[in-house]
Design a protein around this motif. Structure first.
Motif, PDB file in Angstrom:
ATOM      1  N   ASN A  11       0.875  -1.173   0.000  1.00  0.00           N
ATOM      2  CA  ASN A  11       0.000   0.000   0.000  1.00  0.00           C
ATOM      3  C   ASN A  11       0.922   1.236   0.000  1.00  0.00           C
ATOM      4  OD1 ASN A  11       0.525  -1.240   2.683  1.00  0.00           O
ATOM      5  ND2 ASN A  11      -0.102   0.758   3.406  1.00  0.00           N
ATOM      6  N   HIS A 318      -7.303  -9.507  -2.116  1.00  0.00           N
ATOM      7  CA  HIS A 318      -6.704  -8.860  -0.943  1.00  0.00           C
ATOM      8  C   HIS A 318      -6.536  -9.872   0.199  1.00  0.00           C
ATOM      9  CE1 HIS A 318      -7.251  -7.190   3.080  1.00  0.00           C
ATOM     10  NE2 HIS A 318      -6.412  -6.242   2.671  1.00  0.00           N
ATOM     11  N   TYR A 329      -3.619  -2.777  -2.206  1.00  0.00           N
ATOM     12  CA  TYR A 329      -4.458  -1.591  -1.988  1.00  0.00           C
ATOM     13  C   TYR A 329      -5.496  -1.430  -3.097  1.00  0.00           C
ATOM     14  CZ  TYR A 329      -4.613   2.736   0.765  1.00  0.00           C
ATOM     15  OH  TYR A 329      -4.945   3.723   1.647  1.00  0.00           O
TER      16      TYR A 329
END
Ligand SMILES: Cc1ncc(COP(=O)(O)O)c(C=O)c1O
Length: 382
Positions: A11, A318, A329
């Motif tokens: 991220n 994810h 992300y």
């Protein structure tokens, strides 16, 4: 030093940190109004300034707060009744417009495509045709929404020609991509502790010329906690932040700065670029495409078009990565379905290779690419 379980954060910050940065927060309790702590903040402030400007003429004003606090501080403190142009080519440009709206600033939104360079002629025309003289221009250096790198040197040249103060949100470029505030004609620049600096979240800062900060004394006050002049003046006089600072985050930031000095900013960026190249080669091998052309790309974060495939679910992908201690992300672009992979922080191209091996397995499992059948586990993390 005891090793701490390592997570690979893909991220765009807070980024993966070293164990030495994590451990540097474990310190004896201290009152942050002690001189010892003031000297630590003065060191942090001077070293941050040195990354983008001459500390004899520029300074870094530290705030407790996430990056948005520093951006809000610049806009709400530096701008008065003149017209401000805000370049919007992504979610963070849009956020600056929202801040301007909240403070009732006189602003003009200059919209630009999220995947292409700013049209400099059109920008200059917008300045020239503004009914009210333009006093400020705000731009995001690196749009974390996509990976688009705005040419702040060229935009700074335009500002110089029209005597405009340029405000730059350099949250996700600072400490990786070189910035020279004087040469680029940047009046105010904001960033935070937890992206390319590889520190902990909780400190944000504004770098500005001391002379300009002094002039803010005469501006109409429309904020309190985020007042840039008050924060600057109080620190200059007392070697303290006005309000309780995030003490341990500042110890971590000092350690992170020392580690950046050891690695060198150019070598840090080289490390990031090697990870990016590994990522891009892997993505094209797997049939995935990314949004911003290489020419305008920061090579720090990449918005990737989601696989066009019925079995795809960002949440499942994810969860699958999360189970493997890797964090990915979601996208932030309206109208285009993307997910994002950042390659900043204490990671190397080896981590990206690990990510790509797992991504290939995921893409096979949903039928996006062919390969030997695999079963992947998206269940609860242990
Ligand atoms: C360009 C840019 N500006 C502002 C922010 C906001 O920072 P924060 O979430 O720390 O408030 C971010 C965060 O990702 C960013 O990338």
């Amino acid at each position: 030093m005891r090793a701490i379980k390592r997570m690979i954060l893909l991220n765009p910050g807070p980024a993966t940190t070293t164990d030495s940065v994590k451990w540097s927060q474990v310190v004896p309790d201290i009152c942050p109004r002690e001189t010892e702590f003031g000297l630590l903040m003065a060191y942090v402030s001077e070293e941050l300034t040195r990354l983008a400007a001459d500390p004899n003429h520029y300074t870094t004003v530290l705030f407790g707060g996430s990056g948005t606090a520093a951006v809000e501080s610049m806009l709400s403190s530096a701008v008065d009744n003149g017209m401000t142009i805000i370049i919007n080519n992504g979610a963070y440009g849009k956020r600056m417009c929202e801040i301007a709206e909240a403070y009732g600033l006189n602003y003009l939104e200059f919209k630009s495509p999220p995947d292409d360079a700013v049209d400099l002629n059109a920008l200059e025309q917008a300045i020239q045709s503004s009914e009210q003289p333009v006093s400020h221009l705000a731009v995001v250096h690196h749009e974390t929404t996509t990976g688009l790198l705005n040419d702040i040197k060229a935009i700074g040249d335009i500002c110089w020609r029209h005597q405009i103060d340029m405000i730059v949100d350099a949250m996700s470029s600072f400490a990786a991509i070189p910035i020279q505030m004087k040469e680029m004609n940047i009046s105010y620049l904001a960033s935070s502790s937890n992206k390319n600096l590889q520190g902990m979240p909780g400190v944000s800062f504004v770098i500005a010329e001391k002379r300009k900060l002094e002039l803010l004394k005469h501006k109409k006050q429309r904020n309190y906690y985020l007042n840039l002049f008050a924060q600057y003046q109080y620190f200059s006089e007392h070697l303290q932040m006005r309000f309780t600072p995030p003490v341990q985050t500042l110890y971590a930031l000092k350690q992170a700065i020392d580690e950046l000095k050891q690695e060198g900013m150019a070598r840090r960026y080289e490390r990031y670029v090697k990870s990016w190249e590994t990522l891009i080669n892997g993505l094209s091998r797997l049939g995935l495409t990314y949004i911003v052309p290489e020419l305008y790309h920061s090579k720090l974060i990449t918005a990737i078009a989601e696989p066009d495939c019925a079995g795809y679910s960002f949440q499942e992908m994810h969860d699958y990565f999360y189970k493997q201690d890797i964090m990915i992300y979601p996208g932030k672009l309206s109208g285009l379905n993307t997910f994002r992979i950042a390659n900043i922080g204490d990671i190397t191209y080896k981590d990206i290779e690990t990510f790509l091996v797992l991504l290939e397995r995921y893409l096979i499992s949903i039928g996006f690419i062919r390969g030997e059948e695999v079963n992947i586990d998206v269940g609860d993390k242990k």
